[in-house]
Motif scaffolding. Sequence first.
Motif, PDB file in Angstrom:
ATOM      1  N   VAL A 177     -32.942  23.820  21.333  1.00  0.00           N
ATOM      2  CA  VAL A 177     -32.941  22.594  22.119  1.00  0.00           C
ATOM      3  C   VAL A 177     -31.752  21.777  21.658  1.00  0.00           C
ATOM      4  N   ARG A 178     -31.053  21.194  22.599  1.00  0.00           N
ATOM      5  CA  ARG A 178     -29.921  20.354  22.197  1.00  0.00           C
ATOM      6  C   ARG A 178     -30.117  18.935  22.724  1.00  0.00           C
ATOM      7  N   VAL A 179     -30.002  17.984  21.807  1.00  0.00           N
ATOM      8  CA  VAL A 179     -30.207  16.575  22.135  1.00  0.00           C
ATOM      9  C   VAL A 179     -28.912  15.834  21.845  1.00  0.00           C
ATOM     10  N   GLU A 180     -28.485  15.003  22.801  1.00  0.00           N
ATOM     11  CA  GLU A 180     -27.274  14.213  22.584  1.00  0.00           C
ATOM     12  C   GLU A 180     -27.647  12.739  22.508  1.00  0.00           C
ATOM     13  N   VAL A 181     -27.150  12.073  21.479  1.00  0.00           N
ATOM     14  CA  VAL A 181     -27.454  10.650  21.321  1.00  0.00           C
ATOM     15  C   VAL A 181     -26.174   9.884  21.038  1.00  0.00           C
ATOM     16  N   ASP A 182     -26.250   8.578  21.280  1.00  0.00           N
ATOM     17  CA  ASP A 182     -25.150   7.698  20.933  1.00  0.00           C
ATOM     18  C   ASP A 182     -25.146   7.505  19.418  1.00  0.00           C
ATOM     19  N   SER A 183     -23.962   7.248  18.853  1.00  0.00           N
ATOM     20  CA  SER A 183     -23.893   7.162  17.388  1.00  0.00           C
ATOM     21  C   SER A 183     -24.712   5.990  16.843  1.00  0.00           C
ATOM     22  N   SER A 184     -24.964   4.959  17.668  1.00  0.00           N
ATOM     23  CA  SER A 184     -25.752   3.828  17.160  1.00  0.00           C
ATOM     24  C   SER A 184     -27.229   4.183  17.032  1.00  0.00           C
ATOM     25  N   ASP A 185     -27.696   5.225  17.755  1.00  0.00           N
ATOM     26  CA  ASP A 185     -29.120   5.598  17.710  1.00  0.00           C
ATOM     27  C   ASP A 185     -29.384   6.803  16.832  1.00  0.00           C
ATOM     28  N   VAL A 186     -28.342   7.395  16.245  1.00  0.00           N
ATOM     29  CA  VAL A 186     -28.531   8.702  15.610  1.00  0.00           C
ATOM     30  C   VAL A 186     -29.484   8.624  14.411  1.00  0.00           C
ATOM     31  N   ILE A 187     -29.459   7.509  13.683  1.00  0.00           N
ATOM     32  CA  ILE A 187     -30.349   7.383  12.512  1.00  0.00           C
ATOM     33  C   ILE A 187     -31.800   7.329  12.961  1.00  0.00           C
ATOM     34  N   LYS A 188     -32.066   6.534  14.012  1.00  0.00           N
ATOM     35  CA  LYS A 188     -33.450   6.393  14.497  1.00  0.00           C
ATOM     36  C   LYS A 188     -33.981   7.736  15.005  1.00  0.00           C
ATOM     37  N   VAL A 189     -33.146   8.418  15.799  1.00  0.00           N
ATOM     38  CA  VAL A 189     -33.579   9.701  16.374  1.00  0.00           C
ATOM     39  C   VAL A 189     -33.780  10.731  15.261  1.00  0.00           C
ATOM     40  N   ALA A 190     -32.852  10.761  14.290  1.00  0.00           N
ATOM     41  CA  ALA A 190     -32.980  11.735  13.202  1.00  0.00           C
ATOM     42  C   ALA A 190     -34.234  11.471  12.380  1.00  0.00           C
ATOM     43  N   SER A 191     -34.551  10.194  12.121  1.00  0.00           N
ATOM     44  CA  SER A 191     -35.779   9.891  11.366  1.00  0.00           C
ATOM     45  C   SER A 191     -37.000  10.368  12.129  1.00  0.00           C
ATOM     46  N   PHE A 192     -37.000  10.147  13.445  1.00  0.00           N
ATOM     47  CA  PHE A 192     -38.137  10.582  14.262  1.00  0.00           C
ATOM     48  C   PHE A 192     -38.264  12.108  14.224  1.00  0.00           C
ATOM     49  N   ILE A 193     -37.130  12.804  14.328  1.00  0.00           N
ATOM     50  CA  ILE A 193     -37.155  14.274  14.315  1.00  0.00           C
ATOM     51  C   ILE A 193     -37.714  14.764  12.983  1.00  0.00           C
ATOM     52  N   LYS A 194     -37.351  14.078  11.904  1.00  0.00           N
ATOM     53  CA  LYS A 194     -37.827  14.530  10.595  1.00  0.00           C
ATOM     54  C   LYS A 194     -39.298  14.171  10.376  1.00  0.00           C
ATOM     55  N   GLU A 195     -39.662  12.908  10.667  1.00  0.00           N
ATOM     56  CA  GLU A 195     -41.011  12.443  10.321  1.00  0.00           C
ATOM     57  C   GLU A 195     -42.059  12.990  11.283  1.00  0.00           C
ATOM     58  N   THR A 196     -41.746  13.012  12.578  1.00  0.00           N
ATOM     59  CA  THR A 196     -42.767  13.362  13.570  1.00  0.00           C
ATOM     60  C   THR A 196     -42.693  14.828  13.982  1.00  0.00           C
ATOM     61  N   LEU A 197     -41.457  15.312  14.235  1.00  0.00           N
ATOM     62  CA  LEU A 197     -41.343  16.700  14.688  1.00  0.00           C
ATOM     63  C   LEU A 197     -41.278  17.679  13.518  1.00  0.00           C
ATOM     64  N   LEU A 198     -41.067  17.165  12.301  1.00  0.00           N
ATOM     65  CA  LEU A 198     -41.075  17.956  11.066  1.00  0.00           C
ATOM     66  C   LEU A 198     -39.981  19.026  11.013  1.00  0.00           C
ATOM     67  N   PHE A 199     -38.818  18.699  11.546  1.00  0.00           N
ATOM     68  CA  PHE A 199     -37.640  19.513  11.246  1.00  0.00           C
ATOM     69  C   PHE A 199     -37.107  18.987   9.912  1.00  0.00           C
ATOM     70  N   ASP A 200     -37.284  19.764   8.843  1.00  0.00           N
ATOM     71  CA  ASP A 200     -37.137  19.163   7.517  1.00  0.00           C
ATOM     72  C   ASP A 200     -35.806  19.411   6.827  1.00  0.00           C
ATOM     73  N   HIS A 201     -34.921  20.231   7.387  1.00  0.00           N
ATOM     74  CA  HIS A 201     -33.654  20.444   6.704  1.00  0.00           C
ATOM     75  C   HIS A 201     -32.547  20.710   7.721  1.00  0.00           C
ATOM     76  N   ALA A 202     -31.305  20.510   7.293  1.00  0.00           N
ATOM     77  CA  ALA A 202     -30.152  20.791   8.150  1.00  0.00           C
ATOM     78  C   ALA A 202     -29.538  22.108   7.732  1.00  0.00           C
ATOM     79  N   GLU A 203     -29.237  22.953   8.712  1.00  0.00           N
ATOM     80  CA  GLU A 203     -28.605  24.240   8.404  1.00  0.00           C
ATOM     81  C   GLU A 203     -27.100  24.137   8.433  1.00  0.00           C
TER      82      GLU A 203
END
Lengths: 189, 389
Positions: free
Chosen positions: A63-89
């Motif tokens: 899945v590919r998600v595109e976000v504005d740089s001002s929202d990237v922290i919020k989206v990344a936190s949500f992906i980690k906390e809620t969707l449980l993608f826990d590491h970057a490859e």
Amino acid sequence: MSNKGGSNLNDTKANSSTKIEPSNAQPEIKQDNVLTLEKSIVDKLVSEFGDKIKIAYVKPLRVRVEVDSSDVIKVASFIKETLLFDHAESVAGTDYPKGNYIEVVYHLGSYTRDELAAHVLALATRTSRDNSSLPSLVNIYKSVEYHERETFEMLGVYFEGHPRNDRFLLPEDWADIPPMRKEFRIKGR
Amino acid sequence: MSTEFSNETLEKNSNNTGLQIVKESEEDRLMTLSVGPQHPGSGHFRFTVKVDGDYIVHCDPDPGYVHRGEEKMCEYRNFIQNIPHLERPVIHDSNNITYSYSLAVEELTNIQVPRRGQYIRAIASELNRQVYTLYWLAIYGIFLGHSTMFMWPTGDRELFIDLLEMLTGARVTHAFNIPGGVRNDMPVGFSEKCLRQISYFEKRLVEYENIFYNNPLMRQRTEGVGLLTKEDAIKLGVTGSVLRASNTPYDIRKAEPYDVYNEIDFKVQYMKSCDCFARAYVPFLDMKESCYIMRQLIDKIPQSGEVRAKLQPNPKGPAGEAYRRVESGRGALGYYIISDGTPKPYRVKISVGSFRNMLALPHLLVGAKLADMPAIYWALNYWPVEADR
């Protein structure tokens, strides 16, 4: 003195008579071909962020998600906390001189959720070529630390909040433009 | 007695003798040591450590001594021309590093690999896994001061190299995987020779375990050393044997089976003890499992058929991107390729296990004893050339 990674002669009791027992319980990994999990990931993201994010594609396991740089922290936190993608490859920066922007893609994976083991979520964000700067994700994903440092020196993208925007792989006396920018040409080519 | 040598006493005495006494500061207690890049103990990789007595208090990795700019070079060559230089980062595991590249290019250009080609690919990949792991085991043995463990795997590795030479025509850099399959078919008599070698090697593995893994000195130097908990391993995003030694059963061959791996019965090898011993023992278990996988591959391979799909002279696909991974000797090896519709890739990003595992090095070394450094560093299964690309 912390002794976190070290050993102490007193507590290291080597006992060669104990049998080595590798672990046996196996992970259960299910896969389906109708993209149900991919779509549920997308639904969760869209219901949380609405039109702040753009879903570029939904392919099997990707899945590919595109976000504005001002929202990237919020989206990344949500992906980690809620969707449980826990590491970057990987963190891949790409230069687009025609559009005058640099794109940085974080490929995120999950070790903790077995059903996500095969999935990779690509989180893409953009910055301009002239004044390249992005917020660093190092406080959310510790695993991006060296990848972002590499992106800084190879593409000249400054990561705000990163502990070291510094030379990493290039020679100490490197005095040219960042080499992964398209205007840097290999000699003789 | 202790007050006799304190700074105050020395200062008082210096007034009489005229000597200059320099007070010891906190910084003076620390000594900075540079490890590598010339010293064979680090293998083209440099890191500096600060030691306070016996203990490491700071570690700063400085890679890049073998950086070749592989990713930049890819942008100047077409998809097929890229194969020979892409395997240079890990010549001992060259079939795995070109495997995920081929998978990504096949996804971009929409090429189907024939079944026999897929099987031969998997056999070559498993043989290369043995070659790489034996090489790593030899180095791990010699840096723990066990010279027999250097000689034996080096000798047994030669037999696998002979097999790969028979299969691919080259001893170390094979350029065997190409988008669409493999370069050539298996020669006559290869399966029999391969099975004979596996039977021999399985007996040798028992001897390895007896002489090395059950050796009390080896156990003493690795057990309980360099603990990497499961939470830290996940947070740092490590991969391969380092991750599986930290009680996380994750293997790309099982998690996201590519080509024929979903038809093969095997177990993900992992351990719960999280220390250097587990990190050294998981690759050994992998070698055992790899023998089991190879027997099945040779048993199940279709007896005839094409080994490669017919390619256009300059294969190209529509503009798009692909991210594909395989399990290499050092963990997940991913390629992110962006194509703009031309025969040359627009951007190639190689995500390698060594680069990801490097983050665990400062984490493990800070707080460890300097004498434990070789045991911790080499157990990370770190290949400097691959990390630098």
